[in-house]
Enzyme design. Structure first.
Site, PDB file in Angstrom:
ATOM      1  N   HIS A   1       0.634  -1.373   0.171  1.00  0.00           N
ATOM      2  CA  HIS A   1      -0.033  -0.121   0.001  1.00  0.00           C
ATOM      3  C   HIS A   1       0.722   1.245   0.060  1.00  0.00           C
ATOM      4  CE1 HIS A   1      -4.252  -1.828   0.871  1.00  0.00           C
ATOM      5  NE2 HIS A   1      -3.280  -2.779   1.195  1.00  0.00           N
TER       6      HIS A   1
ATOM      7  N   ASP B   1       3.414   9.648  -0.629  1.00  0.00           N
ATOM      8  CA  ASP B   1       2.261   9.011  -0.567  1.00  0.00           C
ATOM      9  C   ASP B   1       2.063   7.977  -1.390  1.00  0.00           C
ATOM     10  OD1 ASP B   1       0.271   8.204   1.062  1.00  0.00           O
ATOM     11  OD2 ASP B   1      -0.472  10.433   1.322  1.00  0.00           O
TER      12      ASP B   1
HETATM   13  C1  G6P Z   1      -0.889   3.379   5.907  1.00  0.00           C
HETATM   14  C2  G6P Z   1      -0.481   2.030   5.892  1.00  0.00           C
HETATM   15  C3  G6P Z   1      -1.419   0.938   6.430  1.00  0.00           C
HETATM   16  C4  G6P Z   1      -1.717   1.208   8.054  1.00  0.00           C
HETATM   17  C5  G6P Z   1      -2.387   2.785   7.867  1.00  0.00           C
HETATM   18  C6  G6P Z   1      -2.569   3.295   9.450  1.00  0.00           C
HETATM   19  O1  G6P Z   1      -2.311   3.369   5.156  1.00  0.00           O
HETATM   20  O2  G6P Z   1      -0.548   1.564   4.425  1.00  0.00           O
HETATM   21  O3  G6P Z   1      -0.879  -0.337   6.420  1.00  0.00           O
HETATM   22  O4  G6P Z   1      -2.691   0.429   8.528  1.00  0.00           O
HETATM   23  O5  G6P Z   1      -1.289   3.481   7.299  1.00  0.00           O
HETATM   24  O6  G6P Z   1      -1.428   3.077  10.041  1.00  0.00           O
HETATM   25  P1  G6P Z   1      -1.458   2.194  11.424  1.00  0.00           P
HETATM   26  O7  G6P Z   1       0.114   2.140  11.817  1.00  0.00           O
HETATM   27  O8  G6P Z   1      -2.250   2.858  12.459  1.00  0.00           O
HETATM   28  O9  G6P Z   1      -2.092   0.691  11.187  1.00  0.00           O
END
Ligand code: G6P
Length: 451
Positions: free
Chosen positions: A153, A361
């Site tokens: 992602h 991003d």
């Molecule tokens: C990004 C990453 C995700 C992640 C999200 C939120 O979008 O690609 O994998 O889940 O951020 O971050 P966190 O560390 O809270 O899961």
């Protein structure tokens, strides 16, 4: 089987219940997992607590347990102190620690083992994101017959940056355990292919690599949102009332500028503040007529760089408001909390200008959400050229966020954009966001995996 760091539900300590974690990925995959009786393997979000598998929202949920120490070293350490900054252009210095790498491997092993324990003979396994890059090869070693996909992602960095990682070979070999490896953008796919050929014995092209007698397909599949749902929310009576209420609380300025981000140093919130101040310096007649609302969603608060960027941004907000506010009318309204989709769409509908200025991003879904809610073709989107979304959203005002003068200029242009230009740009943006939504994305990825 979907394998992701987080489950699509989260545990609420107070009520002692699971509630769905909203998001595009979850809405796209829920119907597919329901139809195929699929499983979701993920961390519950609560360290030290072992939950048994359970069903929620028609999906079988398989929680993976993490101890407090593993959570710190794996998640706060290797994921968010090493990989996150390294993969985002090293906008903060990544830290390389052996005592973070070992827990990363250990947690990836835990995910692979849990997955293998639940695997059926013709299951397709789809692993998500940078937290779990070793999982594809670990599953393959333990359960050879299954088709395995991986989706990154976030960006995959250029070789010059990636090559610094002491465990670069292990990470690439982990990913090459997949049959299909998918990326948000063409540049990420190219970066990966170059790194794999340079750092391992893999051979091939940007589209396909041969590795250990197998072919690994490299796919580009930019993620989308549930566009119809966002548009519907945008049109809803209560949301429109909420938007009008927000504008009146802001004292009905000529123009409302909005930023919505997880509070992360990759998002360029600090540069955006400087550009906003520069706009006022350049065009003092705008003071009192333009309001800037910045929603900053708390994120990774245990990671020191996140604490630092938070106090920097809050200091900037205070200084700019100190310079330009009238009593009761600060130019910047800063909200440090998370909002539900409906409330958020109220802000999108209240905003004339959406400011999305990340330094790097993978995609940036906020830009797509804003566009989806502008059913009347009003509003202007200012978008960083370093967001994956800029490969698709050509009709935004695309800008280099490091160039503060250009950013201030573009912001001024967005604020003064006439209705005709807004409509011309927004129509084209809406067409893109409608045709490539999250269901399109899931189908593209899962078709490649033979689902
Ligand atoms: C990004 C990453 C995700 C992640 C999200 C939120 O979008 O690609 O994998 O889940 O951020 O971050 P966190 O560390 O809270 O899961």
């Amino acid at each position: 089987m979907v394998v992701a760091n987080r489950l699509p539900v989260s545990w609420d300590e107070e009520s002692g219940e699971w509630s769905p974690s909203p998001g595009g990925l979850v809405s796209a995959l829920t119907p597919i997992l329901q139809r195929t009786e699929g499983l979701w393997v993920g961390w519950s979000g609560v360290p030290e607590v072992g939950f048994e598998p359970f069903s929620h929202s028609g999906i079988r949920q398989v929680p993976v347990e993490l101890s407090e120490q593993l959570y710190l070293d794996f998640y706060t350490g290797f994921c968010n102190g090493t990989l996150w900054p390294l993969y985002h252009d090293a906008v903060r210095a990544p830290e390389f620690h052996r005592h973070w790498w070992r827990p990363y491997r250990e947690v990836n092993e835990g995910f692979a083992e849990t997955t293998v324990a639940h695997i059926g003979s013709d299951d397709v396994v789809w692993v998500q994101d940078y937290q779990l890059q070793l999982v594809p090869a670990m599953i393959r070693e333990r359960a050879k017959a299954h088709r395995i996909g991986f989706y990154l992602h976030i960006p995959f960095p250029p070789l010059e940056l990636f090559a610094k990682l002491p465990w670069r070979r292990q990470v690439i070999e982990g990913l090459l355990g997949s049959d299909v490896l998918a990326f948000q953008s063409r540049s990420s796919r190219t970066n990966f292919s170059v790194a794999a050929r340079r750092l391992t014995e893999a051979e091939g092209t940007t589209r396909e690599l041969s590795w250990q007698g197998r072919e690994v397909q490299l796919q580009v599949a930019p993620i989308g949102i549930d566009t119809a749902q966002f548009e519907e929310l945008g049109r809803a009576e209560e949301v429109r009332e909420h938007a009008a209420h927000i504008r009146s609380e802001l004292d009905n300025p000529d123009s409302v500028i909005l930023g919505v981000d997880r509070l992360d140093y990759t998002k360029g919130i600090d540069l955006r503040m400087t550009a906003f101040k520069t706009l006022f310096d350049m065009r003092p007649e705008m003071v009192g007529k333009v309001s800037f609302v910045q929603i900053a969603v708390p994120s990774r608060e245990d990671v020191p760089e996140y604490q630092r960027i938070r106090s920097e941004i809050e200091g900037m907000v205070g200084r700019i408001n100190g310079d330009f506010a009238e009593v009761g009318r600060p130019p910047i309204h800063y909200l440090y909390r998370s909002f539900g989709a409906e409330e958020l769409v109220g802000y999108y509908r209240a905003a004339d200008v959406m400011l999305v200025t990340p330094l790097r991003d993978g995609m940036n879904l906020v830009s797509k959400e804003y566009v989806a809610t502008r059913y009347d073709n009003t509003g202007a989107l200012v978008l960083s050229e370093f967001a994956g979304a800029s490969e698709e959203l050509h009709n935004a005002l695309v800008v280099n966020p490091h160039d503060v003068d250009a950013l201030a200029d573009t912001l001024g242009r967005a604020v003064s954009m006439d209705r005709t230009e807004q409509a011309r740009r927004m129509k084209a943006l809406r067409r893109t966001v409608a045709s490539k939504d999250v269901f399109w994305w899931a189908e593209r990825c899962l078709n490649a995996l033979g689902v």
